[in-house]
Enzyme design. Structure first.
Site, PDB file in Angstrom:
ATOM      1  CG  HIS A 184      -2.342  -0.333   0.655  1.00 56.58           C
ATOM      2  ND1 HIS A 184      -3.006  -0.027   0.060  1.00 56.58           N
ATOM      3  CD2 HIS A 184      -3.014  -1.257   1.404  1.00 56.58           C
ATOM      4  CE1 HIS A 184      -3.955  -0.102  -0.440  1.00 56.58           C
ATOM      5  NE2 HIS A 184      -4.064  -0.824   0.716  1.00 56.58           N
ATOM      6  NE  ARG A 278      -3.713  -5.936 -11.276  1.00 54.08           N
ATOM      7  CZ  ARG A 278      -2.730  -4.638 -11.333  1.00 54.08           C
ATOM      8  NH1 ARG A 278      -3.556  -4.067 -11.199  1.00 54.08           N
ATOM      9  NH2 ARG A 278      -1.672  -5.355 -10.331  1.00 54.08           N
ATOM     10  NE  ARG A 314      -5.293 -10.283 -14.660  1.00 53.60           N
ATOM     11  CZ  ARG A 314      -4.737  -9.861 -13.393  1.00 53.60           C
ATOM     12  NH1 ARG A 314      -3.000  -9.916 -13.104  1.00 53.60           N
ATOM     13  NH2 ARG A 314      -5.375  -9.312 -12.020  1.00 53.60           N
ATOM     14  CD  GLU A 403       0.268 -13.314 -14.235  1.00 55.77           C
ATOM     15  OE1 GLU A 403       0.942 -11.802 -13.590  1.00 55.77           O
ATOM     16  OE2 GLU A 403      -0.632 -13.456 -14.309  1.00 55.77           O
ATOM     17  CG  ASN A 426       3.244  -6.975  -9.606  1.00 56.64           C
ATOM     18  OD1 ASN A 426       4.051  -5.941 -10.083  1.00 56.64           O
ATOM     19  ND2 ASN A 426       1.734  -6.648  -9.732  1.00 56.64           N
ATOM     20  CG  ASP A 427       2.017 -13.040  -9.812  1.00 56.83           C
ATOM     21  OD1 ASP A 427       1.969 -13.585  -8.392  1.00 56.83           O
ATOM     22  OD2 ASP A 427       0.855 -12.514 -10.132  1.00 56.83           O
ATOM     23  NE  ARG A 437       1.472  -9.736  -5.832  1.00 56.71           N
ATOM     24  CZ  ARG A 437       0.589  -9.308  -7.235  1.00 56.71           C
ATOM     25  NH1 ARG A 437       0.219 -10.408  -7.529  1.00 56.71           N
ATOM     26  NH2 ARG A 437       0.218  -8.309  -7.063  1.00 56.71           N
ATOM     27  CB  CYS A 474       0.703  -5.057 -17.373  1.00 58.06           C
ATOM     28  SG  CYS A 474       0.400  -6.412 -17.085  1.00 58.06           S
TER      29      CYS A 474
HETATM   30  C1  PEP Z   1       1.693  -8.804 -12.221  1.00 58.62           C
HETATM   31  O1  PEP Z   1       1.681  -9.549 -11.442  1.00 58.62           O
HETATM   32  O2  PEP Z   1       2.719  -8.434 -12.714  1.00 58.62           O
HETATM   33  C2  PEP Z   1       0.586  -8.248 -12.221  1.00 58.62           C
HETATM   34  C3  PEP Z   1       0.077  -6.940 -13.009  1.00 58.62           C
HETATM   35  O3  PEP Z   1      -0.244  -8.897 -12.213  1.00 58.62           O
HETATM   36  P1  PEP Z   1      -1.444  -9.122 -10.449  1.00 58.62           P
HETATM   37  O4  PEP Z   1      -0.022  -8.024  -9.774  1.00 58.62           O
HETATM   38  O5  PEP Z   1      -3.115  -8.250 -10.502  1.00 58.62           O
HETATM   39  O6  PEP Z   1      -1.276  -9.953 -10.064  1.00 58.62           O
HETATM   40 MG    MG Z   2      -0.150 -11.136 -11.522  1.00 57.09          MG
END
Ligand code: PEP
Ligand code: MG
Length: 539
Positions: A184, A278, A314, A403, A426-427, A437, A474
Site C-alpha cells: 500500500h 483487472r 485480463r 508471470e 509482480n508475479d 510478493r 503491466c
Molecule cells: C503482475 O503479476 O505483475 C500483475 C500485473 O498481475 P497482478 O498484480 O494483478 O497479479
Molecule cells: Mg499477477
C-alpha cells in the site's frame, strides 16, 4: 552516521526531520461487563465512528485512488460478520476493547493464512482495530503527526487510513521498515507523488527529528542531511505525447484499471489505452458468480469509454492472493503455487467460457480495440487452448501474461500461438525468486532491478522483436521511470501502469535514444545485483 537503504518505489529526493506515525493505543486491563447489551452497543458505536471517520476522509481526499482505498477500508469495518464476532466475544464476557481486539484478531489470522492480496490487508485490519480501540478509550485516533512544518514520515508499514490525510506539501517523503514494491505504501506514494522507500531496515531505530535525506529512486536514506528540501520526481513539465524514446522509437504508455471508475485518471494522464483491465477486482466481494449480462455491462462501460483505443482485458485472476468466494475453491497448502489464474479453467471451464462470451458481446460495437489475455500461463499447451477459446468466442486478439519463469523461457514458442505477451513483473519476480510478493522481509529479492528478472524480460523482448509481436510490461516495474529505458532496451513495446506514474515514465523515456536504451539494458542485465544495475542506469 551510516546510510540506510531500502527499495525506492517512487522517485524524487527530499530531506527533512524524521517523524514517526503515532503509536497505537495499548489495551487496558480487562474490565468486568455487567450489561452485555450496552457493551455491544458501545462497541458497535465505536466501529460506526471509525467507518464515519474513514468516509469523511474519503470525501476529503483529492486523489481518486486514495478515496477508493479509504472506502474499501470503511467497508471492512462496516462488516456484519465482524460485528457478529464482536457480539459473540462480549456475550462470552469480554469488554468492548478486548472483544474488538479479539474479533479483528480472528480476521487477521484468516487473512494471513489466505496470503497474497488478503495478507496485505492485515495492515488495514490492525489499523481499524487501533482506531476502534482509541475511540473506546477516548484517545485520539492514531494517525500521522501534524507538527505544522514539513517532515519525512516514517512507519513500520502504512495503512491507507494513515496516508489519506497526508498533505504532500507538508509530508516530504515516506520511509517504511517493511513492505514491498506492491505494498500500500508504494501504491499510495505513487498516487500522491511522494518520494518513498520501503523495506528500509533500521529506519525505526533512527531517533525522532533526525534530519534525513530520502532518495525514492535509489532507495537510499542518508542520515544527517543539512537542509530541508523537496525535489519530487513528478515535478516534470506536463507532457502528453505518445510514449517514445528521444529518437522516436515507440513504447506505448498504457494504464492499469480495475473498473470504469479509473478511466478518467487514465485520460487525464494521456494514456494511449488500457494495458491491464483487472476484471477480478469487480467481483472480489461476490458470493455468487456474476451473470454474463452483469459482466457485459461492467466491461462495456470500460470499452465504450476507451473507444478508438486499445483495451487489454485480463480474464479472471482468481485464487491465492485474489480469492473469489463464488468459485468455492478448496483450501490449498500452498495457494500461490496452486490453482490460480488460468488454472481455474481446469476445474471450472464454464467460468472462462462465460467470461469470454461476455467480453465479446461487450466489445462488439464498442469502438475499442479489445485484446484479451490470461493470467498465470505456464505452458505452450495452456497458451494454445486459451488462444483457441478466445478466437472461438469471436475475439480477434489473444495473449498471455508472462508471470511464470517457464513461460518467459519459452516466450518465442508462446508467440507462435498468441498475438501478444504482457509481462506481470509482480508475479514473475515472486516466482523467479521463490519469494512471496507481499513479504517485506524478502523485499530485496522482489526488487524489479534484479538482473535475473531483467534477463527473463529480455528473453520475452527478443521473442517480440523476432516475431514483430507486441510484448508489454503491466506489473509495477512499468511504473519506475528509471527502469523504463531499460525495459524499452530489452524489447518491451508497451508499459502499463497506474495513471499517476505515466508522466514520469513518459519524461524518462524521452531522455534516451533507443541505442542508449539497448546499451543500458545490456549493462543492467550484466550487473551482479539490483543495486548495481540501478546505479549504472542512474549515474
Ligand atoms: C503482475 O503479476 O505483475 C500483475 C500485473 O498481475 P497482478 O498484480 O494483478 O497479479
Ligand atoms: Mg499477477
Amino acid at each position: 552516521m551510516p546510510d540506510l537503504s531500502g527499495i525506492g518505489v517512487c522517485p524524487g529526493v527530499a530531506a527533512g526531520p524524521l517523524l514517526r506515525i503515532a503509536a497505537a493505543p495499548a489495551l487496558p486491563a480487562p474490565a468486568p461487563v455487567t450489561d452485555a447489551g450496552a457493551e455491544v452497543e458501545r462497541a458497535f458505536a465505536a466501529l460506526a465512528e471509525v467507518v464515519a471517520d474513514l468516509e469523511r476522509r474519503a470525501d476529503r481526499a483529492t486523489e481518486a485512488t486514495v478515496a477508493e482505498v479509504l472506502r474499501a477500508e470503511a467497508l471492512m469495518a462496516d462488516d456484519e460478520e465482524l460485528r457478529d464476532a464482536v457480539r459473540e466475544r462480549i456475550e462470552e464476557g469480554a469488554d468492548a476493547p478486548h472483544a474488538i481486539d479479539a474479533a479483528f484478531g480472528t480476521f487477521r489470522e484468516m487473512f494471513t493464512e489466505a496470503g497474497g492480496y488478503l495478507a496485505e490487508r492485515v495492515a488495514d485490519l490492525d489499523d481499524l482495530r487501533d482506531r476502534a480501540v482509541a475511540v473506546l478509550l477516548g484517545l485520539p485516533m492514531p494517525g500521522v503527526p501534524q507538527p505544522g512544518h514539513p517532515y519525512v514520515l516514517v512507519a513500520r508499514d502504512l495503512a491507507p487510513a494513515d496516508t489519506a490525510d497526508l498533505d504532500p506539501a507538508v509530508v516530504l517523503a515516506l520511509v517504511t521498515e517493511v513492505g514491498g514494491p506492491t505494498s500500500h505504501t508504494a501504491i499510495l506514494a505513487r498516487a500522491l507523488g511522494l518520494p518513498a522507500v520501503v523495506a528500509c531496515r533500521g529506519i525505526l531505530d533512527v531517533p525522532e527529528r533526525t534530519l534525513v535525506q530520502v532518495d525514492g529512486g535509489t532507495g537510499e536514506v542518508t542520515l544527517g542531511a543539512s537542509s530541508v528540501f523537496s525535489a519530487k520526481g513528478v515535478d516534470e513539465p506536463e507532457l502528453s505525447h505518445p510514449g517514445r524514446t528521444d529518437d522516436g522509437h515507440p513504447v506505448k504508455l498504457l494504464a492499469n484499471v480495475g473498473s470504469v471508475k479509473n478511466v478518467p485518471a487514465a485520460d487525464q494522464a494521456h494514456a494511449e489505452g488500457i494495458g491491464l483491465f483487472r476484471t477480478e477486482l469487480l467481483f472480489l466481494d461476490r458470493t455468487t458468480e456474476p451473470s454474463r449480462d452483469e459482466q457485459v455491462v461492467a466491461y462495456r462501460e470500460v470499452f465504450q469509454a476507451m473507444a478508438g483505443r486499445r483495451v487489454v482485458i485480463r480474464t479472471l485472476d482468481a485464487g491465492a492472493d485474489k480469492p473469489l468466494p463464488f468459485l468455492h475453491q478448496d483450501g490449498e497448502p500452498n495457494p500461490a503455487l496452486g490453482v490460480r489464474g488460468l488454472r481455474v479453467a481446469r476445474q471450472r471451464p464454464e467460468v472462462l467460457t462465460t467470461q469470454l462470451a461476455a467480453i465479446a458481446e461487450a466489445a462488439a460495437d464498442s469502438g475499442a480495440d479489445v485484446w484479451v489475455m490470461a493470467p498465470m500461463v505456464s505452458t505452450l499447451a495452456e497458451a494454445t487452448s486459451f488462444a483457441d477459446a478466445v478466437h472461438e468466442a469471436g475475439l480477434p486478439r489473444a495473449g498471455v501474461m508472462i508471470e511464470v519463469p517457464a513461460a518467459a523461457l519459452r516466450a518465442a514458442d508462446l508467440l507462435g500461438v498468441v498475438d501478444f505477451l504482457s509481462i506481470g513483473t509482480n508475479d514473475l519476480s515472486q516466482y523467479t525468486f521463490a519469494a512471496d510478493r507481499m513479504c517485506g522481509e524478502l523485499a530485496e529479492l522482489l526488487d524489479f532491478w534484479q538482473p535475473a528478472l531483467l534477463q527473463l524480460i529480455g528473453i520475452c523482448g527478443e521473442a517480440g522483436r523476432a516475431t514483430g509481436k507486441p510484448v508489454g510490461v503491466c506489473g509495477e516495474a512499468a511504473a519506475d521511470p528509471a527502469l523504463a529505458p531499460v525495459l524499452a532496451g530489452l524489447g518491451v513495446s508497451s508499459l502499463s501502469m497506474s495513471p499517476r506514474a505515466l508522466s514520469g515514465v513518459r519524461a524518462s523515456l524521452a531522455r534516451y535514444s533507443y541505442a542508449e536504451c539497448r546499451r543500458l539494458a545490456e549493462l543492467a542485465v550484466a550487473a551482479p545485483d539490483a543495486a548495481t544495475a540501478r546505479k549504472i542506469v542512474l549515474s
